[in-house]
Design an enzyme around this catalytic site. Structure first.
Site, PDB file in Angstrom:
ATOM      1  N   GLY A 241      12.018  62.219  24.957  1.00  0.00           N
ATOM      2  CA  GLY A 241      11.174  62.954  24.015  1.00  0.00           C
ATOM      3  C   GLY A 241      10.329  64.046  24.635  1.00  0.00           C
ATOM      4  O   GLY A 241       9.557  64.709  23.926  1.00  0.00           O
ATOM      5  N   PRO A 290      15.327  60.869  29.393  1.00  0.00           N
ATOM      6  CA  PRO A 290      15.191  62.261  28.947  1.00  0.00           C
ATOM      7  C   PRO A 290      16.543  62.867  28.592  1.00  0.00           C
ATOM      8  O   PRO A 290      17.532  62.622  29.275  1.00  0.00           O
ATOM      9  CB  PRO A 290      14.617  62.961  30.190  1.00  0.00           C
ATOM     10  CG  PRO A 290      15.149  62.157  31.337  1.00  0.00           C
ATOM     11  CD  PRO A 290      15.308  60.734  30.855  1.00  0.00           C
ATOM     12  N   GLY A 291      16.582  63.622  27.527  1.00  0.00           N
ATOM     13  CA  GLY A 291      17.817  64.309  27.149  1.00  0.00           C
ATOM     14  C   GLY A 291      17.577  65.804  27.174  1.00  0.00           C
ATOM     15  O   GLY A 291      17.970  66.522  28.090  1.00  0.00           O
ATOM     16  N   ARG A 292      16.829  66.274  26.163  1.00  0.00           N
ATOM     17  CA  ARG A 292      16.533  67.687  26.012  1.00  0.00           C
ATOM     18  C   ARG A 292      15.983  68.310  27.298  1.00  0.00           C
ATOM     19  O   ARG A 292      16.377  69.396  27.693  1.00  0.00           O
ATOM     20  CB  ARG A 292      15.489  67.832  24.902  1.00  0.00           C
ATOM     21  CG  ARG A 292      15.170  69.262  24.532  1.00  0.00           C
ATOM     22  CD  ARG A 292      13.927  69.295  23.629  1.00  0.00           C
ATOM     23  NE  ARG A 292      13.980  68.340  22.542  1.00  0.00           N
ATOM     24  CZ  ARG A 292      14.494  68.603  21.336  1.00  0.00           C
ATOM     25  NH1 ARG A 292      14.992  69.778  21.064  1.00  0.00           N
ATOM     26  NH2 ARG A 292      14.488  67.673  20.402  1.00  0.00           N
ATOM     27  N   ARG A 328      20.205  73.381  14.615  1.00  0.00           N
ATOM     28  CA  ARG A 328      18.787  73.033  14.785  1.00  0.00           C
ATOM     29  C   ARG A 328      17.842  73.839  13.876  1.00  0.00           C
ATOM     30  O   ARG A 328      16.954  73.256  13.245  1.00  0.00           O
ATOM     31  CB  ARG A 328      18.349  73.159  16.251  1.00  0.00           C
ATOM     32  CG  ARG A 328      19.160  72.290  17.209  1.00  0.00           C
ATOM     33  CD  ARG A 328      18.489  72.142  18.565  1.00  0.00           C
ATOM     34  NE  ARG A 328      17.281  71.376  18.466  1.00  0.00           N
ATOM     35  CZ  ARG A 328      16.056  71.871  18.557  1.00  0.00           C
ATOM     36  NH1 ARG A 328      15.881  73.146  18.792  1.00  0.00           N
ATOM     37  NH2 ARG A 328      15.006  71.099  18.437  1.00  0.00           N
ATOM     38  N   TYR A 332      15.932  71.390  11.302  1.00  0.00           N
ATOM     39  CA  TYR A 332      14.536  71.053  11.652  1.00  0.00           C
ATOM     40  C   TYR A 332      13.629  72.275  11.640  1.00  0.00           C
ATOM     41  O   TYR A 332      12.522  72.207  12.179  1.00  0.00           O
ATOM     42  CB  TYR A 332      14.446  70.453  13.057  1.00  0.00           C
ATOM     43  CG  TYR A 332      15.532  69.490  13.453  1.00  0.00           C
ATOM     44  CD1 TYR A 332      15.560  68.201  12.923  1.00  0.00           C
ATOM     45  CD2 TYR A 332      16.505  69.845  14.373  1.00  0.00           C
ATOM     46  CE1 TYR A 332      16.551  67.312  13.300  1.00  0.00           C
ATOM     47  CE2 TYR A 332      17.494  68.963  14.761  1.00  0.00           C
ATOM     48  CZ  TYR A 332      17.510  67.698  14.219  1.00  0.00           C
ATOM     49  OH  TYR A 332      18.489  66.815  14.607  1.00  0.00           O
ATOM     50  N   CYS A 358      28.319  79.958   3.833  1.00  0.00           N
ATOM     51  CA  CYS A 358      27.900  80.102   2.441  1.00  0.00           C
ATOM     52  C   CYS A 358      26.770  79.140   2.101  1.00  0.00           C
ATOM     53  O   CYS A 358      26.909  78.264   1.239  1.00  0.00           O
ATOM     54  CB  CYS A 358      29.092  79.860   1.534  1.00  0.00           C
ATOM     55  SG  CYS A 358      30.402  81.002   1.920  1.00  0.00           S
ATOM     56  N   GLU A 359      25.681  79.249   2.830  1.00  0.00           N
ATOM     57  CA  GLU A 359      24.491  78.432   2.573  1.00  0.00           C
ATOM     58  C   GLU A 359      23.284  79.273   2.921  1.00  0.00           C
ATOM     59  O   GLU A 359      23.276  79.926   3.963  1.00  0.00           O
ATOM     60  CB  GLU A 359      24.450  77.209   3.509  1.00  0.00           C
ATOM     61  CG  GLU A 359      25.597  76.281   3.368  1.00  0.00           C
ATOM     62  CD  GLU A 359      25.178  74.861   3.037  1.00  0.00           C
ATOM     63  OE1 GLU A 359      23.977  74.617   2.836  1.00  0.00           O
ATOM     64  OE2 GLU A 359      26.074  74.021   2.981  1.00  0.00           O
ATOM     65  N   TYR A 387      21.337  69.546  22.124  1.00  0.00           N
ATOM     66  CA  TYR A 387      21.551  69.395  20.688  1.00  0.00           C
ATOM     67  C   TYR A 387      22.103  70.682  20.065  1.00  0.00           C
ATOM     68  O   TYR A 387      21.756  71.042  18.937  1.00  0.00           O
ATOM     69  CB  TYR A 387      20.252  68.936  19.990  1.00  0.00           C
ATOM     70  CG  TYR A 387      19.683  67.677  20.611  1.00  0.00           C
ATOM     71  CD1 TYR A 387      20.362  66.472  20.514  1.00  0.00           C
ATOM     72  CD2 TYR A 387      18.481  67.691  21.344  1.00  0.00           C
ATOM     73  CE1 TYR A 387      19.858  65.315  21.103  1.00  0.00           C
ATOM     74  CE2 TYR A 387      17.981  66.544  21.941  1.00  0.00           C
ATOM     75  CZ  TYR A 387      18.668  65.362  21.805  1.00  0.00           C
ATOM     76  OH  TYR A 387      18.179  64.226  22.397  1.00  0.00           O
TER      77      TYR A 387
HETATM   78  N1  LLP Z   1      16.207  57.831  23.947  1.00  0.00           N
HETATM   79  C1  LLP Z   1      16.510  57.535  22.667  1.00  0.00           C
HETATM   80  C2  LLP Z   1      16.547  56.156  22.240  1.00  0.00           C
HETATM   81  C3  LLP Z   1      16.767  58.572  21.768  1.00  0.00           C
HETATM   82  O1  LLP Z   1      17.055  58.297  20.498  1.00  0.00           O
HETATM   83  C4  LLP Z   1      16.729  59.921  22.204  1.00  0.00           C
HETATM   84  C5  LLP Z   1      16.987  61.034  21.282  1.00  0.00           C
HETATM   85  C6  LLP Z   1      16.440  60.164  23.557  1.00  0.00           C
HETATM   86  C7  LLP Z   1      16.172  59.092  24.412  1.00  0.00           C
HETATM   87  C8  LLP Z   1      16.377  61.556  24.134  1.00  0.00           C
HETATM   88  O2  LLP Z   1      15.352  62.287  23.565  1.00  0.00           O
HETATM   89  P1  LLP Z   1      14.997  63.739  24.143  1.00  0.00           P
HETATM   90  O3  LLP Z   1      14.475  63.547  25.556  1.00  0.00           O
HETATM   91  O4  LLP Z   1      16.226  64.516  24.124  1.00  0.00           O
HETATM   92  O5  LLP Z   1      13.967  64.260  23.219  1.00  0.00           O
HETATM   93  N2  LLP Z   1      18.842  66.526  17.303  1.00  0.00           N
HETATM   94  C9  LLP Z   1      17.415  66.613  17.504  1.00  0.00           C
HETATM   95  C10 LLP Z   1      16.920  65.617  18.528  1.00  0.00           C
HETATM   96  C11 LLP Z   1      17.339  64.188  18.222  1.00  0.00           C
HETATM   97  C12 LLP Z   1      16.879  63.199  19.264  1.00  0.00           C
HETATM   98  C13 LLP Z   1      17.600  61.896  19.094  1.00  0.00           C
HETATM   99  N3  LLP Z   1      17.224  60.888  20.033  1.00  0.00           N
HETATM  100  C14 LLP Z   1      17.038  68.057  17.877  1.00  0.00           C
HETATM  101  O6  LLP Z   1      17.923  68.903  17.941  1.00  0.00           O
HETATM  102  O7  LLP Z   1      15.875  68.337  18.062  1.00  0.00           O
END
Ligand code: LLP
Length: 423
Positions: A241, A290-292, A328, A332, A358-359, A387
């Protein structure tokens, strides 16, 4: 050297001029910098210093096999949300003992597959899931290491669709039930309780939110460890997050300046530095997901201006990428900086940057001050490494775009553009 920067008024990715890459492969086109991914992995690792930890990259953020492989080579772990992601992580070379499995709806066959592959831990989301895992593990003669996901009801200032740590969200178990479920878990066959998991949501830029969560985790673990309950907790998974800077990410004196929205100087390291001293009091292994923050800054989406249209209300810049390529902004109302690949001294104007679908929700920017751009010109939608492509679709009969990885002066096609036969 920045992964993306202007030199001689041209936007570069590492050692390549992006307009050359766009000419070579056509648009829409995702381009990634390998260096950026490697740097972000290393910065995150360095923030932990000597603390016992594991950073599990959340594969959902960008599941391209080549990108996932780069992250595996940096010795991170992986957090997966499905059997598909688990297979991908294993093929990319992540060690099973560094893989965690999250998600509210794990299917029986997914649990079985994860147990057979001896993953590090399951982040358990409900009492019923605990029993299903116990049952399957017992049948297979395996031990499932589990962390219970606790929902501490902490609001975070992010889009409501990506908050996960509040009472009304489907994620985790309420604090008031967590202790009872953990006590039960200690007696379940095939289950080994390792700790608790907390994940607040995504794109959280406010340190205080993380600090609040860290204190909630510490207080709760101290309670679990009390003489009365005596639940051994050896691991804290503090989730992901960690928000990234989207505004004003790339600058040039000839570009309009974005409002910073308080994101300047925001880094995962600064967020981790705020929470690690609090969490480390527990003397547990600290896991994060961490993902993003690993991949967002590594990618751009290149697109070409197809048309310009002026109405009494608006000026529309109609580009060849659409919400099917990057959803995105539509989903959002997310902000992505949009810049020309070639800057020059020209006027600025307020436009809507929209796609061909077409949206009316098919837009990348609304009422955005941008340099005046013309038909045929290339633009970069910045910070689309996370994402982006993973959420793309064939909606409106559109093939998914090419993905190219840049490493120094070299490029590699890591996903071919889909052909019309895919749609
Ligand atoms: N851990 C869990 C259990 C999660 O559900 C997620 C993301 C992460 C870690 C990684 O979160 P991050 O570090 O990436 O914030 N599609 C959306 C974001 C969806 C996040 C889903 N879960 C966007 O484009 O903003």
């Amino acid at each position: 050297m920045q992964a993306f920067e202007y030199r001689n008024n041209q936007l570069w990715c590492e050692g390549l001029i992006l307009s050359d890459v766009a000419q070579r492969f056509g648009t829409p086109l995702y381009v990634y910098s390998k260096q950026s991914i490697v740097d972000h992995c290393r910065w995150i690792e360095k923030a932990f210093g000597s603390i016992d930890h594991l950073s599990c990259y959340a594969v959902k953020a960008n599941a391209n096999a080549e990108i996932v492989r780069i992250i595996a080579c940096e010795s991170l772990g992986a957090d997966v949300g499905s059997k598909g992601e688990l297979q991908l992580a294993l093929r990319a070379g992540f060690l099973p003992e560094k893989i965690t499995f999250s998600g509210v709806g794990k299917r029986d066959d997914e649990i079985e597959f994860a147990l057979e592959n001896n993953i590090s831990a399951f982040n358990v989301e409900s009492e019923q899931e605990l029993h299903v895992i116990s049952h399957i593990a017992t049948r297979l003669g395996k031990t499932a290491r589990i962390l219970l996901r606790v929902n501490f009801d902490i609001p975070s200032k992010t889009h409501p669709y990506i908050t996960t740590g509040q009472k009304h969200n489907k994620f985790g178990v309420e604090c008031s039930q967590a202790k009872r479920i953990l006590l039960q878990a200690t007696t379940c066959s095939g289950i080994e309780v390792h700790g608790i998991h907390s994940h607040l949501g995504s794109q959280i830029t406010d340190r205080e939110t993380f600090v609040r969560a860290a204190h909630a985790v510490v207080n709760f673990v101290n309670e679990l460890r009390s003489e009365r309950d005596n639940i051994p907790i050896r691991e804290i998974n503090f989730g992901g997050g960690y928000g990234v800077q989207y505004h004003d990410y790339i600058t040039h004196p000839l570009l309009p300046q974005d409002d910073h929205h308080g994101e300047t100087g925001l880094t995962t390291v600064s967020l981790l530095e705020a929470v690690l001293p609090i969490l480390s009091h527990l003397k547990c292994k600290i896991v994060i997901q961490p993902g993003r923050s690993v991949v967002a800054h590594a990618g751009v989406l290149l697109t070409k201006v197809l048309y310009k249209k002026r109405t009494t209300e608006k000026t529309f810049v109609i580009v060849d990428a659409g919400m099917n390529d990057l959803i995105r902004p539509s989903l959002y109302l997310s902000y992505h900086q949009i810049v020309p690949l070639h800057v020059s001294n020209r006027q600025h104007e307020v436009v809507d940057v929209v796609g061909p679908l077409c949206e009316s929700s098919d837009f990348f920017a609304l009422d955005r001050m941008m340099p005046v751009v013309e038909r045929g010109e290339h633009l970069a939608v910045m910070c689309t490494g996370a994402y982006g492509y993973v959420l793309s679709s064939n909606y409106n009969g559109r093939p998914r775009p090419t993905e190219v990885l840049v490493d120094g002066n070299h490029y590699e096609v890591i996903t071919e553009r889909e052909s019309i036969h895919h749609v």
